[in-house]
Design a protein around this motif. Structure first.
Motif, short mmCIF file in Angstrom:
data_model
loop_
_atom_site.label_atom_id
_atom_site.label_comp_id
_atom_site.label_asym_id
_atom_site.label_seq_id
_atom_site.Cartn_x
_atom_site.Cartn_y
_atom_site.Cartn_z
N ARG A 58 0.84 -1.20 0.00
CA ARG A 58 0.00 0.00 0.00
C ARG A 58 0.87 1.26 0.00
NH1 ARG A 58 -5.29 1.78 3.53
NH2 ARG A 58 -4.98 4.01 3.30
N TYR A 59 1.94 1.23 0.80
CA TYR A 59 2.84 2.38 0.83
C TYR A 59 3.47 2.61 -0.54
CZ TYR A 59 6.85 5.34 1.90
OH TYR A 59 7.77 6.35 1.90
N LEU A 60 3.94 1.55 -1.16
CA LEU A 60 4.57 1.70 -2.48
C LEU A 60 3.57 2.27 -3.49
CD1 LEU A 60 7.02 1.17 -4.35
CD2 LEU A 60 6.01 -1.08 -4.83
N LEU A 61 2.37 1.74 -3.52
CA LEU A 61 1.36 2.24 -4.45
C LEU A 61 1.02 3.70 -4.15
CD1 LEU A 61 -1.05 -0.85 -4.59
CD2 LEU A 61 0.43 -0.03 -6.44
N ALA A 62 0.99 4.05 -2.86
CA ALA A 62 0.70 5.44 -2.49
C ALA A 62 1.78 6.37 -3.02
CB ALA A 62 0.57 5.56 -0.98
N ARG A 63 3.04 5.97 -2.87
CA ARG A 63 4.14 6.83 -3.33
C ARG A 63 4.13 6.95 -4.86
NH1 ARG A 63 8.50 7.99 -0.11
NH2 ARG A 63 8.91 9.50 -1.78
N LEU A 64 3.89 5.85 -5.55
CA LEU A 64 3.84 5.90 -7.02
C LEU A 64 2.68 6.78 -7.47
CD1 LEU A 64 4.43 2.14 -7.97
CD2 LEU A 64 6.12 3.94 -7.69
N THR A 65 1.53 6.60 -6.86
CA THR A 65 0.34 7.37 -7.23
C THR A 65 0.57 8.86 -6.98
OG1 THR A 65 -1.07 5.48 -6.68
CG2 THR A 65 -2.13 7.63 -6.84
N ALA A 66 1.09 9.19 -5.80
CA ALA A 66 1.31 10.59 -5.46
C ALA A 66 2.36 11.23 -6.36
CB ALA A 66 1.74 10.71 -4.00
N PHE A 67 3.39 10.48 -6.72
CA PHE A 67 4.44 11.01 -7.59
C PHE A 67 3.87 11.39 -8.95
CE2 PHE A 67 7.88 10.15 -10.74
CZ PHE A 67 8.74 11.18 -10.38
N VAL A 68 3.09 10.50 -9.54
CA VAL A 68 2.50 10.78 -10.85
C VAL A 68 1.55 11.98 -10.75
CG1 VAL A 68 1.10 9.86 -12.73
CG2 VAL A 68 2.73 8.38 -11.57
N GLU A 69 0.79 12.05 -9.66
CA GLU A 69 -0.15 13.15 -9.49
C GLU A 69 0.58 14.49 -9.36
OE1 GLU A 69 -4.14 12.61 -8.92
OE2 GLU A 69 -2.95 11.69 -10.52
N THR A 70 1.57 14.56 -8.48
CA THR A 70 2.26 15.83 -8.26
C THR A 70 3.07 16.26 -9.49
OG1 THR A 70 4.10 14.65 -7.19
CG2 THR A 70 2.37 15.55 -5.77
N GLU A 71 3.67 15.29 -10.17
CA GLU A 71 4.42 15.61 -11.38
C GLU A 71 3.50 16.09 -12.50
OE1 GLU A 71 8.13 15.03 -12.31
OE2 GLU A 71 7.91 15.78 -10.27
N SER A 72 2.23 15.75 -12.39
CA SER A 72 1.24 16.19 -13.38
C SER A 72 0.49 17.44 -12.92
CB SER A 72 0.23 15.06 -13.65
OG SER A 72 0.89 13.90 -14.14
#
Length: 748
Positions: A454-468
């Protein structure tokens, strides 16, 4: 001499649950312990046990292990049952632990564990009128305890009280909170240590009113001096020159105010972190500080802390403690709330990493605000990076994870004077890590790693969101009360994918691959249920970019995503729409997630300075020795190294000659056969590509079983017969093969 009218008697856990059947009076508060409370108890028990345990010990050796005192409880009797006045939270949690240990012993499937089960079961429940009667009697709790006992799913009814819901949640978390060694090779010894060497004192009141009087006296009356008070007395006595005592007392008061001394154990936690981080020279000393930091200071103030004369002690109070308590307060705030520039501190707190000693080791009382924040970011980011790399390589065990071998890191951090020094010291350690993000290719969800996934998915999701260009939603993704959960892109319908995956085991592994997972709101996830992918992908369009990217429309007229993110990081080959989602698409997403990890945790971007010519990826151990020598660990710390805590690994059995590289492993579960092999690194590699250091998570992955004793389940062929790894390990221990390996590794 007449007996005292109020008695206190000592009980082992076995005696406690043998001699008492408890009841809870209506006025008793609910079972309210949170995960962190249970974790603290489990860490205390298992940590104390493992300090004495050595792989290969016989059950009889446990009688010589040190006992552990778990505190008092208050009760009174007015019928056949004992009413608990004080101690319900601990005793309830111990009961849940007995239930979990019973389940692990059953799953081990070893004939010799029958006596261990026989010791546990009467303590968990007796019989009353032909029905199971649990040690803590409660009609409301019985259904959930039955489900736990029978290892069946449980859905609390709508009118379930907080105790019932909390009981089930804590019971489900106990498995992952127990160190891997306790779940496997040390299990029978831990059972008997817990039952026979862990003690409580029961205070027997005459009736309910007296029980409450005792409770009030124990908790509300009188001044109870804690370890921090004892340390204060010692330091002020050593620092005082008569004129400065009021000033020193005022300084100590400011320390307590800054760390919020109203919080339980706040002062103790601050002082333990400071002393371990800045002064402990080996793990023995760190353990002594954890048990009695005031005693350790009295013994080592001159040799370890340089406190000799009164001015030294005064400076320690007025400079070190005052300034570092301010920094500690900032770190505690950053642990609770995501703060710009200190984000890894928040992430580590969510992952339950004991980061404070590392942070206290790096900072200096005279650091500027900028220096403090830069150092903290580097140290916390290093721990976060190691945590994720270990997790995706299935190397994260409870007592052998990111905090293992911490003393060499602490010594390195203490020797640095500036931010560049911290960046270089940690850069050297990153370059020497023997794990990188290639492990993502075979990473997936298991029963014991859901928080990490869950932590890994959260970091990946947040990274894509903030970079966008979208806000950082990490606090919501990680908040246990927020409705976000792991979404399987493949519905749990084997028949839909049978042409591709052939077997249910292969389907289960593919479905749980991290590339086949997303993080979505719980309400959306529940509504998708078993819908086919073609329908799901339409719904994904309205979710975060990591999910929405599966739909072609997300890639149209979306410049922040396509140009600002995909093009910027050259992800076009991997970040593409997928009208269908089969095994090929899962592999592409695995590669995408691996690349995102490399971007998020890029050492250079995080500020680390790597040694010239060394890569930021894993290096062979032989290369690491030559490339960059690291600070030596003092010899007294050797017995608590990762090899000791981790017990016996498959790799150590390979090194001892008990197993061989390339050897095939066999496991049969519900008449379905599974195979794996031992790879060049001495780890277990499944046919689907996943790699594990330990047999148990490898067994859970292929069978889908939440608990699995892989040492018993996985077998190798010996002389025409299949022999469990359990017996291979026992034979190696009996012949002393692992002692020779331990000496070669420098482990006592």
């Amino acid at each position: 001499m007449p007996e005292a009218p109020i008695r206190g008697d000592g009980f082992t856990i076995q005696q406690l649950f043998n001699q008492f059947q408890f009841r809870l009076d209506p006025y008793q508060r609910e079972y309210s312990w949170a995960r962190e409370d249970v974790k603290m108890l489990i860490d205390d028990l298992t940590g104390h046990f493992i300090e004495d345990w050595t792989p290969g010990d016989d059950r009889r050796e446990v009688r010589h292990y040190r006992p552990y005192f778990l505190g008092p409880f208050v009760y009174y009797r007015d019928d056949d049952l004992a009413a608990l006045v004080d101690g319900q939270q601990r005793i309830t949690t111990l009961h849940l632990l007995l239930l979990q240990l019973r389940r692990l012993a059953i799953d081990a499937d070893r004939p010799e564990y029958q006596n261990d089960l026989a010791a546990l079961e009467p303590l968990i429940a007796g019989t009353s009128y032909g029905e199971r009667a649990y040690a803590i009697r409660s009609e409301k709790r019985t259904p959930v305890l039955e489900a736990i006992f029978e290892d069946k799913p449980y859905v609390p009814p709508a009118d379930a009280g907080p105790s019932v819901e909390n009981l089930y949640k804590r019971s489900q978390e106990l498995y992952e909170l127990l160190p891997e060694a306790i779940r496997d090779e040390a299990l029978p010894l831990f059972i008997h240590w817990l039952l026979n060497r862990v003690c409580l004192v029961g205070i027997n009141a005459n009736d309910r009113r007296q029980g409450w009087e005792i409770f009030e006296t124990m908790n509300d009356r009188g001044v109870q001096l804690g370890p921090a008070d004892l340390l204060k007395s010692f330091l002020l006595r050593k620092a005082s020159n008569r004129d400065n005592l009021p000033r020193l007392g005022d300084a100590w008061g400011r320390v307590l105010t800054r760390i919020d001394n109203r919080a339980p154990q706040a002062a103790a936690k601050f002082l333990q972190s400071l002393l371990i981080g800045r002064h402990a020279q080996n793990e023995d000393e760190a353990a002594d500080i954890s048990v009695s930091f005031h005693g350790w200071v009295q013994e080592h103030h001159a040799s370890r802390m340089g406190l000799i004369n009164a001015p030294d002690f005064a400076r320690f109070i007025e400079r070190d403690l005052v300034k570092l308590s301010t920094r500690y307060a900032t770190l505690k705030a950053a642990s609770a709330t995501l703060e710009a520039g200190l984000e890894p501190v928040f992430y580590n707190a969510k992952n339950e990493i004991d980061q404070m000693p590392f942070l206290m080791a790096a900072i200096d009382p005279d650091d500027t605000e900028a220096q403090f924040r830069d150092k903290v970011f580097l140290v916390a980011a290093y721990l976060d990076l190691v945590f994720v790399r270990m997790a995706v390589n299935n190397r994260l065990t409870k007592l052998g994870g990111v905090e293992a071998d911490r003393i060499p890191v602490l010594l390195d951090l203490r020797s640095t004077r500036d931010v560049d020094g911290v960046a270089k010291a940690l850069g050297r350690r990153i370059a020497l890590l023997d794990v990188d993000f290639t492990g993502v290719k075979g990473y997936g969800l298991r029963a014991d790693n859901r928080p990490q996934v869950r932590y890994l998915l959260a970091r990946l999701t947040a990274f894509v969101e903030t970079e966008s260009g979208r806000p950082n939603e990490m606090p919501r993704y990680l908040d246990k009360d927020e409705p976000f959960e792991i979404e399987h892109i493949w519905a749990n319908k084997f028949e839909r994918h049978q042409p591709e995956v052939k077997t249910e085991a292969a389907f289960r592994v593919a479905r749980n691959r991290v590339g086949a997972l997303l993080l979505l709101r719980k309400s959306h996830n529940a509504s998708y249920q078993d819908a086919p992918y073609e329908q799901k992908v339409e719904w994904y369009r309205g979710q975060n970019h990591l999910a929405a990217s599966l739909h072609a429309a997300t890639h149209q007229r979306n410049k922040p995503f396509t140009a600002g993110f995909i093009k910027k990081h050259e992800l076009g080959r991997l970040f593409r729409p997928m009208p269908n989602f089969g095994r090929t698409e899962i592999e592409v997403r695995q590669q995408l997630y691996e690349r995102l990890c490399e971007l998020i945790w890029n050492p250079g971007d995080l500020g680390f300075i790597l040694p010239p010519g060394m890569r930021a990826t894993a290096v062979e151990a032989s290369q690491a020795e030559l490339a960059m020598p690291v600070r030596q660990v003092p010899s007294r710390a050797a017995r608590r190294t990762r090899a000791h805590f981790g017990g016996v690994t498959v790799a150590r059995l390979v090194a001892a000659g008990a197993l061989t590289v390339g050897e095939q492993l066999h496991l049969t579960y519900k008449r379905v056969s599974h195979t794996a092999r031992i790879n060049q690194a001495g780890n277990i590699q499944l046919d689907s590509g996943e790699v594990f250091e330990s047999p148990s998570p490898a067994g859970s992955t292929v069978t889908g079983k939440s608990t699995m004793n892989g040492w018993s389940a996985w077998k190798v062929r010996r002389g025409g017969n299949l022999t469990p790894l359990f017996d291979i390990r026992a034979d190696a221990l009996r012949r002393g093969l692992l002692e020779e390996i331990g000496r070669a590794e420098g482990v006592n």
